[in-house]
Design a protein around this motif. Structure first.
Motif, short mmCIF file in Angstrom:
data_model
loop_
_atom_site.label_atom_id
_atom_site.label_comp_id
_atom_site.label_asym_id
_atom_site.label_seq_id
_atom_site.Cartn_x
_atom_site.Cartn_y
_atom_site.Cartn_z
N SER A 272 18.32 -0.40 20.07
CA SER A 272 17.46 0.64 19.90
C SER A 272 17.25 1.48 18.71
O SER A 272 16.24 2.09 18.50
CB SER A 272 17.89 1.43 21.15
OG SER A 272 19.10 1.97 20.96
N ALA A 273 18.46 1.44 18.06
CA ALA A 273 18.24 2.15 16.77
C ALA A 273 17.75 1.65 15.65
O ALA A 273 17.35 2.01 14.63
CB ALA A 273 19.60 2.57 16.07
N TRP A 274 17.48 0.07 15.63
CA TRP A 274 16.96 -0.59 14.44
C TRP A 274 15.43 -0.08 14.32
O TRP A 274 14.83 -0.08 12.95
CB TRP A 274 16.82 -2.11 14.61
CG TRP A 274 18.01 -2.55 14.20
CD1 TRP A 274 19.36 -2.73 14.88
CD2 TRP A 274 18.65 -2.53 12.82
NE1 TRP A 274 20.24 -2.90 14.19
CE2 TRP A 274 19.96 -2.98 12.93
CE3 TRP A 274 18.06 -2.54 11.40
CZ2 TRP A 274 20.77 -3.39 11.67
CZ3 TRP A 274 18.64 -2.82 10.39
CH2 TRP A 274 19.98 -3.28 10.32
N PRO A 275 14.44 0.07 15.33
CA PRO A 275 13.06 0.66 14.74
C PRO A 275 13.01 1.68 13.83
O PRO A 275 12.36 1.85 12.80
CB PRO A 275 12.39 1.03 16.13
CG PRO A 275 13.10 0.01 17.09
CD PRO A 275 14.42 0.04 16.72
N ALA B 284 5.40 12.09 17.06
CA ALA B 284 6.22 11.18 17.73
C ALA B 284 7.41 11.93 18.53
O ALA B 284 8.05 11.14 19.38
CB ALA B 284 7.22 10.82 16.25
N LEU B 285 7.89 13.06 18.25
CA LEU B 285 8.85 13.95 19.05
C LEU B 285 8.32 14.95 20.22
O LEU B 285 9.11 15.41 20.86
CB LEU B 285 9.95 14.48 18.15
CG LEU B 285 10.73 13.45 17.38
CD1 LEU B 285 11.71 14.16 16.48
CD2 LEU B 285 11.13 12.16 18.11
N THR C 260 15.24 21.17 13.00
CA THR C 260 14.35 20.14 13.42
C THR C 260 13.82 19.41 12.17
O THR C 260 14.16 19.79 10.98
CB THR C 260 13.05 21.06 13.78
OG1 THR C 260 12.47 21.83 13.11
CG2 THR C 260 13.57 21.64 15.31
N ALA C 261 13.24 18.44 12.26
CA ALA C 261 12.62 17.41 11.14
C ALA C 261 11.55 18.60 10.24
O ALA C 261 11.66 18.33 9.11
CB ALA C 261 11.93 16.20 11.54
N LYS D 252 15.89 11.92 11.94
CA LYS D 252 16.00 12.75 13.14
C LYS D 252 16.00 12.02 14.36
O LYS D 252 16.96 12.46 15.19
CB LYS D 252 14.71 13.92 13.03
CG LYS D 252 15.11 14.82 14.31
CD LYS D 252 16.26 15.91 14.13
CE LYS D 252 16.27 16.90 15.07
NZ LYS D 252 17.39 17.79 15.06
N ARG D 253 15.44 11.15 14.70
CA ARG D 253 15.38 10.25 15.90
C ARG D 253 16.80 9.65 16.10
O ARG D 253 17.31 9.56 17.01
CB ARG D 253 14.18 9.21 15.80
CG ARG D 253 14.27 8.25 16.79
CD ARG D 253 14.07 8.71 18.30
NE ARG D 253 14.12 7.70 19.27
CZ ARG D 253 15.28 7.18 19.94
NH1 ARG D 253 16.36 7.58 19.47
NH2 ARG D 253 15.03 6.36 20.71
#
Length: 314
Positions: free
Chosen positions: A57-60, A107-108, A229-230, A162-163
């Motif tokens: 899940s971390a690779w994208p 995105a977030l 935050t980003a 950040k994700r």
């Protein structure tokens, strides 16, 4: 965040002092490849299972950050070569906070506080004044486009990082992989200039750029991302041109004109405004009554509903 910006600001002056015969793209590739290798060795020496935390899940987001890192290096340095450092810096770092905020919003789903909007506008305007050239300006349309691309890449990298901070991954391991993959994109330019990179001047500047301005600075950057935050991180990145201007005045003999002085004050004021955490009227609480860290992050608005009270309970 500001410490990372200070270290990144030394990249330009270090290149000027070293006067390396290697091209800027090759030097940029050597910088992030060396930084990624150094950081990977540090991670392996301190925590051998760190890379196992990089789950599927971390690779994208990890690949998105890697691509953004490599493209940013090539786009920004090419923009400097085509349209000059002043215009390239103004475009890239002027776009970076806006692109970071937009990407994070998409995105977030993060909402922006009024302080972030005011501070970002002031910081962007101050950045434009800080990098205002004294003489005639040569504006190359393709160079400006490359500056916009590099600013957009900065936003993508920041939001992707950040994700990753929200997952249970070792961020130092993630940063080392990001630098190594991003540096591999520039490998053709780096390998073609190996003789120039092997000179004393190039090795000296690479010894600073790789371990310090890449490995250490990116580690500080992602550590700061855990608390802000980003979008706030994107605005705080404008500390880089401010510090670079101060270094140029102190060590390179450049003079500070009135627009540059006014821009420095405006930019510094914007950074201060963005850095001050907001004061939410109600804090969301976790189990056990501990306040949520997200409520203290600058640039974030957290909605809290009315607290229900059970009748008959103490």
């Amino acid at each position: 965040m500001l410490a990372a910006g200070v270290l990144w600001a030394t990249v330009g002056p270090a290149q000027v002092f070293a006067d390396s015969p290697a091209g800027p793209v090759a030097l940029g590739g050597a910088r992030i490849l060396t930084g990624g290798l150094v950081l990977a060795l540090v991670v392996l020496a301190t925590r051998r299972d760190a890379f196992r935390t990089l789950t599927r899940s971390a690779w994208p987001p990890l690949l998105a950050a890697s691509c953004a890192t490599g493209v940013f290096q090539a786009a920004f340095m090419s923009s400097v070569a085509r349209t000059g450092a002043a215009v390239a810096t103004a475009v890239a770092f002027g776009v970076a906070p806006v692109s970071t905020g937009v990407v994070e919003r998409i995105a977030l789903g993060t909402r922006f506080s009024r302080g972030w909007v005011v501070g970002t506008c002031a910081a962007v305007l101050g950045c434009a004044l800080v990098v205002t050239p004294d003489g005639p300006v040569h504006v190359d349309p393709y160079g400006v486009l490359l500056g916009v691309v590099s600013g957009g890449c900065y936003g993508v990298y920041t939001v992707a990082a950040k994700r990753l901070t929200g997952d249970r991954v070792d961020m130092r391991a993630a940063v080392s992989v990001t630098l190594l993959i991003g540096g591999s994109f520039l490998a053709p330019w780096t390998l073609s200039r190996l003789p120039d990179l092997g000179t004393a001047r190039s090795l000296l500047v690479a010894g600073w750029l790789g371990p310090v301005t890449a490995a250490l600075a990116y580690s500080l950057f992602v550590a700061g991302l855990r608390r802000v935050t980003a979008a706030t991180a994107g605005t705080l990145s404008l500390a880089e041109p401010l510090v670079a201007t101060a270094l140029a005045v102190l060590f390179l003999g450049e003079r500070m004109s009135v627009p540059v002085a006014a821009g420095s004050v405006l930019l510094l004021g914007g950074l201060v405004v963005v850095s001050i955490p907001g004061r939410p009227s109600r804090r969301p609480e976790r189990a056990g009554g501990l306040p949520s860290a997200a409520a203290d992050a600058p640039g974030v608005r957290v909605r809290t509903g009315p607290r229900r009270v059970r009748r008959g309970s103490a």
